[in-house]
Design an enzyme around this catalytic site. Structure first.
Site, PDB file in Angstrom:
ATOM      1  N   CYS A   1     -31.712 -22.191 -76.990  1.00 32.97           N
ATOM      2  CA  CYS A   1     -32.180 -23.890 -77.577  1.00 32.97           C
ATOM      3  C   CYS A   1     -32.031 -24.966 -77.956  1.00 32.97           C
ATOM      4  O   CYS A   1     -31.319 -25.796 -77.458  1.00 32.97           O
ATOM      5  CB  CYS A   1     -33.250 -23.474 -78.677  1.00 32.97           C
TER       6      CYS A   1
ATOM      7  N   HIS B   1     -33.708 -28.458 -81.485  1.00 31.47           N
ATOM      8  CA  HIS B   1     -34.458 -27.727 -82.207  1.00 31.47           C
ATOM      9  C   HIS B   1     -33.846 -27.914 -83.707  1.00 31.47           C
ATOM     10  O   HIS B   1     -33.036 -28.094 -84.820  1.00 31.47           O
ATOM     11  CB  HIS B   1     -33.473 -26.542 -81.462  1.00 31.47           C
TER      12      HIS B   1
END
Length: 494
Positions: free
Chosen positions: A74, A130
């Protein structure tokens, strides 16, 4: 006099004197899906998947059938996209650091900031970056307006009978339990985004980013979504028990020992089918939320002048290659949805040329008529958006920690690990990547062609990198993984 006035208006339009009035910049609806692999209808990654809303977007736009992330995780994937820079440039390979903590990137203008600087009002909700961005001042610098954060929403009670498989574990759970779709956080962020669309001023273009949590684990769904998929083994992906017998030993430093602990637990406890059904059901649920956004665009009259882009931040294994999860350089972890629709995009296009998420920054700048930036490492996909058959000049590159890279061309995947070992797969005859051809001398020319695309700049992990980031010292043939030294033949620390 009326004829003269008409002549003057036409002249002003031709010379750009009324450019704001007659040629408003396109809006951007920027949709991210967490851990979404190629199991969506337009990509055909799973024969049973139902994603009618993504099919709908694909029909009015162009689907990149060979799109890949810059990192199968991510934080580095999203950082790369938003900065327009590769992980091998930034050194960001793990779940940390947040790039603003690094002096070199503190003032780097991200994709939404660039749109803001050129007159767009920017909005975000859910998961786009993120992790935590920072306090109110930092958030205001990244986007103008912040909606609800990412999250799971309703969770099963630990005393639920029968319980979900892992008892509400935050990182490894799935299944259906009694709750409402409206109680899911992905539903809430969609409702917020729809409200913004309904209230958008007509005199300023917008950049609206919506980031979905599902199908990331824990992938909980309401029972009707799970019921879309049969409780039968035909939902499972095709696998081979000896799939990794011909992969280099070093690949196991990145991709776990066999049997991988999570998959071992899933299979030993009869949960493999439940996990796959829950993942597919979550994919269909998110698809329905994208449909709500598309409906809102049409209801507000914004659809014709809005570029819609849907992308996934990394793929996800569900048993293939002996793994459940991401963090690999194989197809299931690197291939993701990338679909664009709207003004300037060919309708019903299907492009087989390699594409990278890194390309989104220059592509959206190009589509919206903003000044080009010379410091972006991606390529604009405008040629393919106009004509999907247009050839691309380079393959897609995915990197996972320093020294480990995948090169994906139209027909081949080449992988090189930090110790120099290699893999090569021909996707025309081997779409599951079951047969490593790297040792076959008949493919020496193909290997040489792909090796030349390996990153010349291969930065070491940035300061503050997450603990599990892998480093390798060729002088000693030692890897450091999760803070532990691993030598050739050692078991991988869990």
């Amino acid at each position: 006099m009326k004829r003269l006035t008409r002549f003057v208006l036409v002249a002003l339009c031709l010379t750009g004197g009324l450019s704001v009035a007659v040629a408003a910049k396109p809006n951007v609806l920027f949709i991210a899906i967490d851990d979404q692999n190629d199991w969506v209808g337009p990509l055909g990654g799973h024969p049973l998947v139902r994603t009618p809303q993504l099919d709908r977007l694909a029909a009015r736009g162009t689907t990149f059938l060979n799109a890949h992330v810059q990192s199968p995780l991510c934080n580095p994937s999203r950082t790369s996209l938003m900065l327009g820079l590769r992980p091998t440039t930034t050194g960001i390979y793990g779940l940390a650091p947040w790039f603003r903590t690094l002096p070199r990137w503190q003032d780097r203008v991200t994709l939404p900031q660039y749109f803001k600087a050129h007159g767009y009002r920017t909005f975000t909700t859910g998961k786009i970056y993120h992790g935590a961005v920072g306090g109110p001042q930092q958030q205001a610098a990244e986007f103008d307006v912040w909606g609800p954060p990412s999250g799971i929403g309703a969770k099963p009670l630990k005393k639920l009978i029968p319980p979900t498989p892992m008892g509400n574990h935050p990182l490894m759970d799935w299944g259906a339990f009694p709750h409402r779709d409206e109680d899911k956080q992905d539903y809430r962020i969609t409702s917020w985004a729809v409200e913004q669309l309904q209230q958008m001023p007509k005199d300023q273009p917008f950049f609206l980013a919506v980031g979905y949590f599902l199908p990331h684990v824990p992938c909980y769904v309401t029972p009707p979504w799970l019921d879309l998929y049969p409780d039968e083994d035909r939902v499972l992906p095709p696998v081979r028990e000896d799939d990794r017998a011909d992969t280099p030993r070093f690949s196991w430093y990145l991709h776990w020992e066999l049997p991988e602990p999570r998959l071992r637990w899933v299979r030993d406890n009869g949960q493999w089918r439940n996990l796959v059904r829950s993942y597919l059901a979550s994919t269909s649920f998110v698809d329905s939320q994208i449909g709500r956004l598309l409906d809102a665009l049409e209801a507000t009259g914004l659809s014709e002048n809005t570029v819609v882009v849907v992308w996934g931040d990394n793929g996800f294994h569900l048993g293939e290659k002996g793994i459940t999860g991401k963090n690999t350089l194989w197809e299931r972890a690197t291939r993701v949805p990338l679909i664009l629709g709207g003004p300037g995009v060919a309708r019903g296009g299907r492009c087989t040329q390699p594409a990278e998420l890194l390309d989104l920054y220059p592509t959206l700048v190009d589509l919206c008529g903003l000044p080009a930036r010379a410091d972006l490492e991606g390529l604009s996909l405008m040629p393919q958006l106009k004509d999907p058959q247009t050839r691309r000049v380079r393959p897609a590159i995915t990197s996972h920690n320093q020294g480990n890279h995948s090169v994906r061309s139209e027909h081949w995947r080449y992988i090189r690990y930090a110790d120099g070992t290699e893999e090569l797969y021909d996707h025309r005859s081997d779409p599951h990547e079951w047969h490593n051809l790297a040792a076959d001398p008949r493919h020496a020319v193909v290997l040489a062609e792909h090796r030349r695309w390996l990153p010349r700049l291969d930065a070491p992990p940035a300061a503050g990198s997450a603990q599990r980031v892998l480093t390798y010292d060729p002088a000693t043939d030692e890897a450091v993984w999760g803070g532990k030294v691993v030598r050739r033949g050692d078991p991988i620390p869990e």
